[in-house]
Design a protein around this motif. Structure first.
Motif, short mmCIF file in Angstrom:
data_model
loop_
_atom_site.label_atom_id
_atom_site.label_comp_id
_atom_site.label_asym_id
_atom_site.label_seq_id
_atom_site.Cartn_x
_atom_site.Cartn_y
_atom_site.Cartn_z
N ARG A 67 -6.20 -7.32 -3.50
CA ARG A 67 -6.69 -7.48 -2.13
C ARG A 67 -5.64 -8.24 -1.34
NH1 ARG A 67 -12.06 -6.26 -1.96
NH2 ARG A 67 -12.44 -7.31 0.02
N THR A 70 -6.71 -4.07 -9.57
CA THR A 70 -7.00 -4.08 -8.14
C THR A 70 -6.21 -5.18 -7.47
OG1 THR A 70 -8.83 -5.60 -8.47
CG2 THR A 70 -9.37 -3.25 -8.41
N THR A 105 -6.24 -0.16 -2.02
CA THR A 105 -6.36 1.30 -2.11
C THR A 105 -7.46 1.84 -1.21
OG1 THR A 105 -7.53 0.91 -4.18
CG2 THR A 105 -5.32 1.79 -4.35
N ARG A 106 -8.60 1.14 -1.17
CA ARG A 106 -9.72 1.69 -0.39
C ARG A 106 -9.63 1.34 1.09
NH1 ARG A 106 -14.23 -0.78 -3.02
NH2 ARG A 106 -12.59 -1.88 -4.13
N GLU A 107 -8.98 0.22 1.41
CA GLU A 107 -8.88 -0.18 2.81
C GLU A 107 -7.43 -0.35 3.22
OE1 GLU A 107 -12.81 -2.99 3.04
OE2 GLU A 107 -11.26 -3.47 1.57
N ALA A 108 -6.63 0.64 2.81
CA ALA A 108 -5.19 0.53 2.99
C ALA A 108 -4.79 0.32 4.45
CB ALA A 108 -4.51 1.77 2.42
N ASP A 138 -2.90 7.12 9.97
CA ASP A 138 -3.18 8.15 8.98
C ASP A 138 -1.93 8.97 8.72
OD1 ASP A 138 -5.73 7.77 8.21
OD2 ASP A 138 -6.61 9.03 9.79
N ASP A 161 -9.07 -4.37 0.29
CA ASP A 161 -8.61 -3.71 -0.93
C ASP A 161 -7.44 -2.79 -0.60
OD1 ASP A 161 -9.81 -2.88 -3.88
OD2 ASP A 161 -8.69 -1.27 -2.89
N THR A 179 0.80 -1.23 0.00
CA THR A 179 0.00 0.00 0.00
C THR A 179 0.83 1.29 0.00
OG1 THR A 179 -0.22 0.45 2.37
CG2 THR A 179 -1.74 -1.15 1.44
N ARG A 187 0.82 3.36 -5.47
CA ARG A 187 -0.50 3.17 -6.05
C ARG A 187 -0.41 2.48 -7.40
NH1 ARG A 187 -4.74 7.59 -6.44
NH2 ARG A 187 -5.15 8.23 -4.33
#
Lengths: 262, 224, 230
Positions: free
Chosen positions: A87, A85, A94-97, B93, A92, A77, A80
């Motif tokens: 997992r 995609t 990118t969305r749930e790094a 973050d 995921d 992660t 990019r």
């Protein structure tokens, strides 16, 4: 049909899920489809497809510049993908790094350690970052396995390269990640440390791990994997189960594959 | 709240490293002192009343240049053994990483200023222990460390990293320099504090705007 | 291919070329012949028809850098980065022209080449920020990293501009402001000449922008071809 079964509740469940049998229905720990990446006009990855079952150990071999490090960075992660995609551990990239990061341990040729902190402080600092419970105990366990107990209070800057790499193994394993990504971990490791790395990969400190490792050392790569993949020029051109590999034949195949691409 | 805790751990890490070597703090302090000495030769500073004319400028030039020295170290240290990548791998973050680094830089700058300020008082024969002056220094330093941390992360990615930081940073910093020097001068002149309020407000605005912008944009700078 | 670039049409380019040529010729005529002399400054004020439009184009360019930066970070499409880069280069040139013409104007008007007047000083700071922007770009090899970092710097720099202007204005209130543009008594014909100049410069900016963008795209294609051959 190859869709990963939803995110598992805890890393521990994930990592033991396929202890018994590996079949089509098994959880996929890593699932990469159609991942591409370029650096400007230079395409590095040209559509990577890769599926790794939970608990499986896959080695990716390939010449320098084939895209091995880039692929691992994307799975970790910190880079990019341009398209496609992936997992990891059911999340995921990118969305749930953040969820992915919780479940992976990364060892690269850089140790990611602070010279001015002691061994213990380094590992603890990363442990805090990963919210590791019973950190004290965990650090001692790892230090014991890695032969670092007597050096715990030495500053990392004073250690040899090999010892630093062992600390780096402890750092990567501090949160007991179900998935480990190793980017040429053999560089700079002495014989003894290589054995310890293997031990941590095998999971002597707890869980049974899924491992993706890159290397250009065929012998080493073959010795720790269940499956080997050849990455050349941004494409996976060959994969083979470890059990069917004959070293000499494979070496010849490898050289042919990497020659053709040049 | 999880982010705050982790940001504080990053501060802890930076402070422990610094206390062990004292590299950054000592070089910042010596540099600030040197700036004052050089100014003495350049402008023939004396402890008379005219010194009040240039004292605010000398003070802030010393702080600014010494601060850039510290900021440069901040991310170069992270880059040395790939540590920044190690931080990026943590389930934190990016804004928490920014907050931790910025707080650490702020702490180091304030420490440097705390040591340099008494020297300054001696050399210029000026009273410095005034709440209004301390407020101005705090506001100026917050803005400095806030944007400076972002720019430190930017310049560490460039080929000539130590050189790039001041080139990128100083033009953007101009409002803070103007406001800090002006209000410091007013305080030394004994003007009532109300008169400095526009400058205080300007620094507050700068601090708030750029802390928000840096906080939000940091992730793009460190993304691999 | 279409999604990777902007305004890449040769018809538009040549239309803009002719439009800006006509605009500039008309502008020259308006600036030197049509518009009357100014009452106090006489003929020297005419540099104003170059100074003001240059400053305007510089500001417009930096606004485009700002927007391009935001859009790049949102979409990650290379064309936005190319737009920002192209606009920044043009902006720095026009910013320099604005500074030089301002200085030339200042000599007869104020009797000095330079005065720390807020507008002029802000323009100088602008030039410094965007010169730094261009330097930053040259210092980063990897393309997507360069685009990201430059976008962030372009955003921060632009947000800074109003604060810089305000701080310099307050700073100057200690001394009287020698002169402002508003003090010129603008006759209708002068206003017309200024408007023509503004339109002409803006068209010329767009023309340069398109040329710079297609130059960048050609360079990119060349790189890609080299990669394929190698």
């Amino acid at each position: 049909m190859l869709q990963a079964v939803g995110p598992s509740k805890s890393p521990a469940v994930e990592s033991t899920a396929t202890e018994t049998g590996i079949g089509d229905t098994a959880d996929l720990a890593v699932e990469v489809s159609g991942v591409t990446k370029d650096y400007g006009s230079h395409a590095v990855l040209k559509g990577i497809r890769l599926q790794v079952k939970a608990g499986e150990k896959v080695t990716i071999v390939g010449p320098n510049g084939a895209g091995k490090t880039t692929l691992l960075k994307i799975l970790a992660t910190i880079s990019r993908p341009l398209a496609g995609t992936a997992r990891v551990a059911g999340f995921d990239i990118t969305r749930e790094a953040v969820e992915v990061r919780r479940r992976i341990g990364v060892i690269s040729h850089q140790p990611y350690l602070y010279d001015d902190l002691t061994v213990e402080e380094n590992v603890k600092f990363y442990g805090k970052m990963y919210d590791v419970p019973d950190l004290e105990e965990r650090v001692r366990l790892l230090a014991g396995k890695l032969g670092l107990l007597h050096r715990l209070h030495d500053q990392v800057g004073t250690l040899s390269r090999g010892l630093q790499q062992r600390v780096s193994i402890a750092r990567a394993a501090v949160h007991d990640p179900p998935v480990m990504l190793l980017d040429e971990p053999d560089t700079g490791l002495d014989q003894q440390a290589a054995g310890m790395l293997r031990a941590v990969i095998e999971g002597v400190d707890g869980g049974r791990r899924t491992v993706i490792m890159t290397t250009h050392n065929l012998e080493l790569g073959l010795s720790v994997c269940d499956r080997i993949a050849v990455l050349v020029n941004g494409r996976i051109v060959h994969t083979e189960e470890r059990s069917s590999v004959v070293l000499e034949g494979f070496r010849e195949l490898y050289y042919r594959l990497t020659e053709v691409q040049r | 709240m999880d982010g705050v805790k982790k940001a504080l751990w990053i501060v802890w890490k930076d402070v422990v490293c610094e206390l062990r070597t004292k590299e950054t703090l000592s070089s910042m302090f010596v540099f600030a002192l040197l700036a004052i000495v050089i100014f003495n030769f350049a402008f023939q500073l004396r402890g008379d009343e005219r010194v009040g004319l240039i004292a605010p400028g000398v003070l802030w030039v010393a702080f600014t240049f010494a601060g850039v020295l510290g900021l440069n170290r901040s991310f170069i240290k992270e880059k040395d053994h790939g540590c920044l990548e190690g931080l990026m791998l943590c389930p934190v973050d990016r804004s928490a990483i920014y907050a931790g680094k910025a707080l650490g830089n702020l702490a180091f700058m304030l420490l440097m200023e705390a040591i340099a300020l008494p020297m300054f008082a001696v050399f210029f024969n000026l009273p410095v222990l005034m709440p209004s002056l301390l407020l101005v220094i705090l506001l100026g330093t917050v803005g400095f460390a806030g944007v400076g941390t972002l720019f430190s992360a930017i310049s560490v990615n460039t080929k000539a990293r130590e050189v790039m930081l001041p080139i990128l940073f100083f033009p953007v910093l101009i409002p803070i320099v103007i406001a800090a020097v002006k209000s410091t001068a007013q305080i030394f002149d004994g003007v009532s504090f109300d008169q400095s309020m526009p400058w205080i407000n300007l620094m507050l605005a700068f601090d708030v705007i750029f802390l928000v912008v840096s906080f939000l944009s940091f992730e793009y700078v460190v993304e691999g | 291919m279409n999604r990777t670039r902007f305004l890449d049409s040769s018809r538009l380019t040549s239309a803009l070329f002719w439009l800006s040529l006509v605009g500039i010729v008309t502008g020259l005529y308006a600036a030197f012949i049509y518009a009357p002399n100014e009452k106090t400054m006489g003929v020297v004020y005419r540099i104003f028809y170059f100074h003001v439009p240059s400053a305007w184009v510089a500001f417009l360019s930096f606004l485009v850098v700002f927007v391009g930066g935001i859009m790049y970070l949102r979409t990650r499409e290379r064309r936005w980065d190319t737009l920002a880069l192209s606009s920044a280069e043009i902006g720095v040139v026009f910013c320099a022209i604005a500074l030089i013409t301002g200085s030339i104007w200042g000599k007869p008007a104020w009797g000095t080449w330079w005065t720390w007047e807020p507008r002029l000083t802000t323009t100088l700071v602008l030039w410094l920020i965007y010169a730094a922007y261009l330097m930053l770009r040259r210092m980063i090899e990897e393309e997507s990293q360069r685009a990201r970092v430059a976008a962030v710097f372009g955003i921060v720099g632009f947000v800074d501009v109003p604060i810089v202007f305000m701080s310099i204005r307050w700073w100057r209130t200690v001394h009287p402001i020698v002169f402002t543009i508003d003090e010129i008594r603008i006759a209708p014909s002068m206003l017309a000449a200024l408007l023509i100049a503004l339109v002409a410069f803006t068209l010329f900016y767009l023309y340069l922008l398109i040329q710079r963008i297609s130059l960048e795209n050609v360079g990119h294609e060349l790189e890609a071809l080299k990669q394929r051959v190698a």
